[in-house]
Design a protein around this motif. Structure first.
Motif, mmCIF file in Angstrom:
data_model
loop_
_atom_site.group_PDB
_atom_site.id
_atom_site.type_symbol
_atom_site.label_atom_id
_atom_site.label_comp_id
_atom_site.label_asym_id
_atom_site.label_seq_id
_atom_site.Cartn_x
_atom_site.Cartn_y
_atom_site.Cartn_z
ATOM 1 N N MET A 1 0.851 -1.176 0.000
ATOM 2 C CA MET A 1 0.000 0.000 0.000
ATOM 3 C C MET A 1 0.890 1.230 0.000
ATOM 4 S SD MET A 1 -1.989 2.512 1.301
ATOM 5 C CE MET A 1 -1.464 2.629 3.001
ATOM 6 N N ARG A 2 0.526 2.230 -0.819
ATOM 7 C CA ARG A 2 1.306 3.458 -0.931
ATOM 8 C C ARG A 2 0.370 4.667 -0.873
ATOM 9 N NH1 ARG A 2 4.708 0.363 -0.068
ATOM 10 N NH2 ARG A 2 6.517 -0.255 -1.318
ATOM 11 N N TRP A 3 0.937 5.791 -0.459
ATOM 12 C CA TRP A 3 0.223 7.063 -0.521
ATOM 13 C C TRP A 3 0.737 7.834 -1.732
ATOM 14 C CZ3 TRP A 3 -3.950 8.576 2.156
ATOM 15 C CH2 TRP A 3 -4.289 7.839 3.289
ATOM 16 N N GLY A 6 -1.791 12.181 -2.110
ATOM 17 C CA GLY A 6 -2.741 12.339 -1.020
ATOM 18 C C GLY A 6 -3.793 11.266 -0.909
ATOM 19 N N ARG A 7 -3.652 10.146 -1.610
ATOM 20 C CA ARG A 7 -4.638 9.073 -1.510
ATOM 21 C C ARG A 7 -3.937 7.726 -1.444
ATOM 22 N NH1 ARG A 7 -5.823 6.946 -6.745
ATOM 23 N NH2 ARG A 7 -4.595 7.993 -8.347
ATOM 24 N N ALA A 8 -4.632 6.772 -0.841
ATOM 25 C CA ALA A 8 -4.079 5.438 -0.658
ATOM 26 C C ALA A 8 -4.344 4.580 -1.894
ATOM 27 C CB ALA A 8 -4.696 4.774 0.568
ATOM 28 N N VAL A 9 -3.322 3.839 -2.338
ATOM 29 C CA VAL A 9 -3.462 2.950 -3.492
ATOM 30 C C VAL A 9 -2.705 1.653 -3.209
ATOM 31 C CG1 VAL A 9 -3.663 4.853 -5.141
ATOM 32 C CG2 VAL A 9 -1.416 3.848 -4.684
ATOM 33 N N TRP A 10 -3.170 0.559 -3.850
ATOM 34 C CA TRP A 10 -2.379 -0.664 -3.890
ATOM 35 C C TRP A 10 -1.279 -0.484 -4.935
ATOM 36 C CZ3 TRP A 10 -2.539 -3.786 -0.111
ATOM 37 C CH2 TRP A 10 -3.715 -4.313 0.432
ATOM 38 N N ALA A 11 -0.083 -0.892 -4.616
ATOM 39 C CA ALA A 11 1.023 -0.889 -5.575
ATOM 40 C C ALA A 11 1.399 -2.331 -5.858
ATOM 41 C CB ALA A 11 2.219 -0.124 -5.011
ATOM 42 N N TRP A 12 1.232 -2.755 -7.112
ATOM 43 C CA TRP A 12 1.459 -4.149 -7.491
ATOM 44 C C TRP A 12 2.850 -4.330 -8.082
ATOM 45 C CZ3 TRP A 12 -2.378 -7.435 -6.118
ATOM 46 C CH2 TRP A 12 -3.649 -6.888 -5.893
ATOM 47 N N GLY A 14 5.392 -4.859 -10.726
ATOM 48 C CA GLY A 14 5.304 -4.469 -12.124
ATOM 49 C C GLY A 14 4.889 -3.023 -12.318
ATOM 50 N N GLY A 15 4.471 -2.342 -11.231
ATOM 51 C CA GLY A 15 4.188 -0.921 -11.316
ATOM 52 C C GLY A 15 2.726 -0.531 -11.393
ATOM 53 N N ARG A 16 1.809 -1.508 -11.572
ATOM 54 C CA ARG A 16 0.382 -1.155 -11.653
ATOM 55 C C ARG A 16 -0.124 -0.705 -10.291
ATOM 56 N NH1 ARG A 16 -4.497 -4.011 -11.164
ATOM 57 N NH2 ARG A 16 -3.361 -5.942 -10.670
ATOM 58 N N ARG A 17 -1.117 0.201 -10.300
ATOM 59 C CA ARG A 17 -1.729 0.689 -9.071
ATOM 60 C C ARG A 17 -3.234 0.555 -9.137
ATOM 61 N NH1 ARG A 17 1.828 6.296 -8.628
ATOM 62 N NH2 ARG A 17 3.741 5.348 -7.793
ATOM 63 N N SER A 18 -3.844 0.331 -7.980
ATOM 64 C CA SER A 18 -5.301 0.234 -7.871
ATOM 65 C C SER A 18 -5.784 1.182 -6.794
ATOM 66 C CB SER A 18 -5.733 -1.199 -7.508
ATOM 67 O OG SER A 18 -5.285 -2.132 -8.456
ATOM 68 N N ASP A 19 -6.883 1.884 -7.076
ATOM 69 C CA ASP A 19 -7.460 2.796 -6.089
ATOM 70 C C ASP A 19 -8.063 2.017 -4.921
ATOM 71 O OD1 ASP A 19 -6.802 5.073 -7.522
ATOM 72 O OD2 ASP A 19 -8.694 5.090 -8.625
ATOM 73 N N VAL A 226 -8.262 4.579 5.542
ATOM 74 C CA VAL A 226 -6.857 4.165 5.573
ATOM 75 C C VAL A 226 -6.074 5.267 6.271
ATOM 76 C CG1 VAL A 226 -4.831 3.506 4.241
ATOM 77 C CG2 VAL A 226 -7.105 2.939 3.374
ATOM 78 N N ALA A 227 -5.241 4.892 7.249
ATOM 79 C CA ALA A 227 -4.381 5.851 7.942
ATOM 80 C C ALA A 227 -3.002 5.241 8.082
ATOM 81 C CB ALA A 227 -4.956 6.189 9.315
ATOM 82 N N GLY A 228 -1.992 5.946 7.571
ATOM 83 C CA GLY A 228 -0.662 5.344 7.563
ATOM 84 C C GLY A 228 -0.710 4.062 6.745
ATOM 85 N N PRO A 229 -0.225 2.946 7.298
ATOM 86 C CA PRO A 229 -0.299 1.668 6.589
ATOM 87 C C PRO A 229 -1.558 0.873 6.901
ATOM 88 C CG PRO A 229 1.030 1.385 8.540
ATOM 89 C CD PRO A 229 0.600 2.845 8.527
#
Length: 279
Positions: A1-3, A6-12, A14-19, A226-229
């Motif tokens: 999970m990355r910020w 200013g928003r939380a996303v999954w980081a996969w 290979g570089g893909r991200r999901s909201d 989501v807050a922090g991790p």
């Protein structure tokens, strides 16, 4: 999970991200073995097997590499970037002073789960580090706060105005403390509140904390915030409000959530716990 922005996303891989939209369904199954994904953009050469309970998400060698390049770990002294000193407020009595690279903006504060914060100054690394140490000692502030303490405070916080007032008072105290790095530029008060970014209005009583994942288990629920991790989830099975530390997910292979055919989630009580990370 990355910020990101200013928003939380999954980081996969290979570089893909999901909201990660608040109020939406979140579900996945865990398969295979938990293996080290690598550090600092470098894949792990051995894909080491990780302890399911470890929040570090890295094998010993990759953790060492990550720490060697970490400003927070105090292993660098010649970084040429501009750094900022900040005050971070996590709840009543939970405040710390820290530093971050100016180029990162406020990402570090979001990553730590700071509910409210303000910048104090900017300058070279050693000046920022000296000021961090002096202010921490002068104001009686720790350099680290356990995530467990942040979680316990997060679901019963005072309103934004009280939070702002607390940060403003700390800012005044910091300005009155001597011993700042001589070359550090002092910055004006600019209180940032992350109540909206974290979805704090959706949070209520916290029923438990996920302690580990295992192959075959399924996570399924509504994402409250989501807050922090920390992912705050309302579990579909029994309606409990639990926190899943997203660092426990790193290294697992995830699939679409099907019928649960493996072990149940290991959920423990909420406590103040011991320090489990750099922040």
């Amino acid at each position: 999970m990355r910020w990101v922005s200013g928003r939380a996303v999954w980081a996969w891989e290979g570089g893909r991200r999901s909201d990660l939209p608040y109020g939406g369904a979140l579900g996945f199954g865990v398969v295979g073995e938990r293996r080290c994904p690598g550090a600092r953009g470098n894949p792990c050469p051995v894909r080491g097997i990780l302890d399911p309970r470890a929040t570090g998400g890295l094998c010993a060698e990759c953790a060492r590499l990550d720490r060697m390049a970490s400003v927070a770990a105090d292993t660098l002294s010649d970084d040429p970037r501009v750094f900022r000193v900040y005050l971070a407020w996590f709840g009543p009595g939970l405040v710390k002073v820290g530093i971050t690279a100016e180029e990162r903006g406020g990402a570090r504060l979001l990553e730590q789960g700071a509910v409210a914060c303000t910048w104090l100054g900017r300058g070279a690394l050693m000046a920022a580090r000296r000021t961090e140490a002096v202010l921490g000692a002068a104001l009686g502030l720790p350099d680290r706060i356990p995530y467990a303490a942040k979680r316990a405070a997060r679901v019963d916080l005072p309103g934004p105005e009280v939070r702002r007032g607390a940060v403003e008072a700390l800012y005044r105290d910091a300005l009155g403390a001597g011993g700042w790095g001589e070359t550090l530029e002092r910055l004006p008060l600019d209180v940032q509140d992350h109540g909206e970014e974290f979805g704090l209005r959706r949070l209520g009583r916290l029923d438990g904390v996920v302690r580990s994942l295992a192959a075959g288990c399924v996570v399924r629920g509504t994402l409250l915030g989501v807050a922090g991790p920390d992912l705050h989830l309302r579990l579909s099975e029994d309606g409990r409000h639990v926190v899943l530390d997203s660092r426990l997910v790193a290294g697992w292979e995830l699939v679409r959530a099907g019928a649960a055919d493996g072990p149940e989630l290991v959920v423990g009580p909420v406590g103040t716990g011991e320090q489990d990370g750099l922040f």
